[in-house]
Design a protein around this motif. Structure first.
Motif, PDB file in Angstrom:
ATOM      1  N   THR A 121      27.746  38.460  19.204  1.00 38.38           N
ATOM      2  CA  THR A 121      27.942  37.644  20.401  1.00 38.38           C
ATOM      3  C   THR A 121      27.660  38.427  21.685  1.00 38.38           C
ATOM      4  O   THR A 121      27.493  39.636  21.680  1.00 38.38           O
ATOM      5  N   ARG A 123      25.076  38.481  23.546  1.00 36.63           N
ATOM      6  CA  ARG A 123      23.751  39.110  23.545  1.00 36.63           C
ATOM      7  C   ARG A 123      23.189  39.246  24.958  1.00 36.63           C
ATOM      8  O   ARG A 123      22.446  40.205  25.257  1.00 36.63           O
ATOM      9  N   ASP A 124      23.562  38.331  25.855  1.00 37.83           N
ATOM     10  CA  ASP A 124      23.029  38.358  27.219  1.00 37.83           C
ATOM     11  C   ASP A 124      23.552  39.534  28.039  1.00 37.83           C
ATOM     12  O   ASP A 124      23.009  39.824  29.121  1.00 37.83           O
ATOM     13  N   GLU A 128      17.593  44.566  24.750  1.00 42.56           N
ATOM     14  CA  GLU A 128      17.108  44.366  23.388  1.00 42.56           C
ATOM     15  C   GLU A 128      17.331  45.598  22.515  1.00 42.56           C
ATOM     16  O   GLU A 128      17.703  45.481  21.341  1.00 42.56           O
ATOM     17  N   VAL A 155      23.507  36.269  19.337  1.00 45.13           N
ATOM     18  CA  VAL A 155      23.657  34.973  20.006  1.00 45.13           C
ATOM     19  C   VAL A 155      24.274  35.164  21.388  1.00 45.13           C
ATOM     20  O   VAL A 155      24.961  36.148  21.657  1.00 45.13           O
ATOM     21  N   SER A 156      24.019  34.180  22.243  1.00 48.47           N
ATOM     22  CA  SER A 156      24.692  34.111  23.540  1.00 48.47           C
ATOM     23  C   SER A 156      25.172  32.688  23.753  1.00 48.47           C
ATOM     24  O   SER A 156      24.357  31.762  23.837  1.00 48.47           O
ATOM     25  N   THR A 159      23.825  31.529  27.394  1.00 46.09           N
ATOM     26  CA  THR A 159      22.417  31.143  27.582  1.00 46.09           C
ATOM     27  C   THR A 159      21.888  30.249  26.471  1.00 46.09           C
ATOM     28  O   THR A 159      20.843  29.621  26.635  1.00 46.09           O
ATOM     29  N   GLY A 160      22.572  30.218  25.327  1.00 44.72           N
ATOM     30  CA  GLY A 160      22.100  29.433  24.189  1.00 44.72           C
ATOM     31  C   GLY A 160      21.188  30.202  23.260  1.00 44.72           C
ATOM     32  O   GLY A 160      20.780  29.681  22.214  1.00 44.72           O
ATOM     33  N   GLU A 161      20.879  31.440  23.587  1.00 41.46           N
ATOM     34  CA  GLU A 161      19.995  32.240  22.731  1.00 41.46           C
ATOM     35  C   GLU A 161      20.610  32.408  21.343  1.00 41.46           C
ATOM     36  O   GLU A 161      21.774  32.761  21.194  1.00 41.46           O
ATOM     37  N   GLY A 162      19.817  32.146  20.314  1.00 40.41           N
ATOM     38  CA  GLY A 162      20.228  32.376  18.943  1.00 40.41           C
ATOM     39  C   GLY A 162      21.079  31.290  18.313  1.00 40.41           C
ATOM     40  O   GLY A 162      21.374  31.358  17.111  1.00 40.41           O
ATOM     41  N   ASP A 164      20.428  28.075  17.604  1.00 35.01           N
ATOM     42  CA  ASP A 164      19.717  27.325  16.561  1.00 35.01           C
ATOM     43  C   ASP A 164      19.545  28.169  15.303  1.00 35.01           C
ATOM     44  O   ASP A 164      19.705  27.669  14.170  1.00 35.01           O
ATOM     45  N   GLU A 165      19.233  29.455  15.497  1.00 33.89           N
ATOM     46  CA  GLU A 165      19.089  30.346  14.332  1.00 33.89           C
ATOM     47  C   GLU A 165      20.419  30.483  13.602  1.00 33.89           C
ATOM     48  O   GLU A 165      20.466  30.499  12.366  1.00 33.89           O
TER      49      GLU A 165
END
Length: 408
Positions: A121, A123-124, A128, A155-156, A159-162, A164-165
């Motif tokens: 969690t 990630r933002d 990288e 995931v974040s 921001t919503g990153e990750g 869906d994965e």
């Protein structure tokens, strides 16, 4: 399978250190805020268990149990984890593995939770390179254990990153899962009980086994009071029959909230008899601040289902103590009766300071008082229960059977 049909669903449980974003991630995934108490909102931490529903890309759904991460609420974490099939371990990318991460991992292993997905969690908050480094650190920590193959998904929630994965990964992990608990008789550990004006007493929990339908009679254990099911719901939807593996709410007649409380067990009448002792295979993990060895006669806290009671560990066959990562046959003597059944998992915590130090599986729920196993008793006891059941389970899980008193 839809909730309205009352079909079986996989139950997902969160785990992880305080402030590693469990509840925030659940809200981002489901659109539901699992923190329902005003104090939780004010303090920004989960105190009680929270619940939500997660719709997955393949059309299936997961019932989600969000547990507290704070060290003072490990008991609630254990209560929430007893009915889950799949764990979502949250580790903050800017923080890494922390003390409650370790304690929650121990609980998941002791309860026999078969599969785990790691959400890296926040990630933002990191670049990288650092996220990749932390993912490798997490994989290194899990290597050699039951979750060595767990997927690690950055995931974040902000921001919503990750996200869906992560949903896709959870769907894959849930596919083909076999429930850790089985059986035809209804058993439901109560994790919430409250009253609704005009309806009466309502309880919630994860249905361990069997089925429950309106009109059924249930026994409230350990007391033995009888209650009748007025109605049943799965995630807010009325059902004609609730099946094992679902988060269930039951409206009960014949009892009030003083007679059915969190920590109690609802069961089909006459199918479970509370006991003040049980035989078990016990594993001692140890913990920071805990003794190096668990001596026979040590007083502990025994967590089973959503209950926790004081008790004492008596090691079998003259064993004086267990070192870390060692296991042995033991009889657990309880200060208060628990409605345990053969095959149930339990967790042991030290009295003070309070740490998760071990746990195991019930071999016989109603043994005579003893600390020695006679030849053949480990295979079949006088009541006809297979006391070697855990040995077979260990072979199934690890591919090997440790010698009695040996290291797991």
């Amino acid at each position: 399978m839809s909730a309205a049909a009352g079909g079986r669903r996989v139950v997902l449980g969160t785990a992880g250190h305080i402030d590693h974003g469990k509840s925030t991630l659940v809200q981002a995934l489901t659109g539901e805020d699992p923190d329902r108490l005003a104090e939780e909102k004010r303090r920004g931490i989960t105190i009680e268990l929270g619940f939500a529903q997660l719709e997955l890309p393949d059309g299936s759904a997961l019932g989600v149990v969000d547990v507290p991460g704070h060290e003072r609420f490990v008991r609630q974490m254990i209560a929430g984890s007893t009915g889950i099939d799949l764990a979502l371990l949250c580790i903050a990318a800017d923080d890494g593995v922390m003390p409650q991460t370790e304690e929650h991992l121990a609980v998941l292993e002791l309860l026999g939770i078969a599969r785990c997905v790691v959400a890296l969690t926040k990630r933002d908050l990191v670049d990288e390179e650092w996220a990749a480094f932390m993912a490798d650190e997490v994989r290194g920590r899990l290597a050699g254990g039951p979750y060595a193959d767990a997927a690690v998904v950055p995931v974040s929630a902000r921001t919503g990153e990750g996200l869906d994965e992560l949903r896709a990964t959870l769907a894959e992990a849930a596919r083909g899962l076999v429930r850790a608990k089985d059986g035809s008789s209804a058993r439901l550990p109560v994790d919430r009980a409250f009253s609704i004006k005009g309806s009466g007493t309502v309880v919630t929990g994860t249905l361990w086994s069997g089925q429950v339908a309106p009109g059924d009679e249930l026994e409230v254990l350990p007391g033995g009071t009888r209650a009748r099911v007025r109605s049943a719901q799965i995630h807010g939807q009325p059902v004609e029959r609730a099946k094992a593996g679902n988060r269930v709410a039951l409206n009960l007649a014949g009892v009030d909230t003083g007679e059915v409380r969190p920590g109690m067990l609802l069961a089909a009448p006459g199918t479970v008899e509370p006991t003040d002792r049980f035989d078990a295979w016990l594993t001692y993990l140890g913990a920071p601040g805990a003794p190096e060895a668990l001596e026979t006669g040590t007083r502990v806290r025994v967590a089973h289902g959503t209950a926790e009671v004081p008790g004492r560990v008596l090691l079998m066959d003259g064993r004086a103590a267990l070192g870390a990562r060692e296991g042995a046959y033991a009889q657990i003597r309880l200060d208060e009766p628990l409605p345990v059944s053969r095959g149930d998992r339990f967790v042991v915590r030290s009295l003070t300071p309070v740490h998760v130090v071990g746990g195991g599986q019930v071999l016989h729920a109603h043994p005579r008082r003893r600390t020695n196993l006679k030849p053949g008793e480990e295979a079949l006891d006088a009541a006809g229960h297979l006391v070697e059941a855990l040995t077979l389970k260990r072979k199934e899980i690890s591919g090997e059977t440790p010698a009695e008193g040996g290291t797991l």
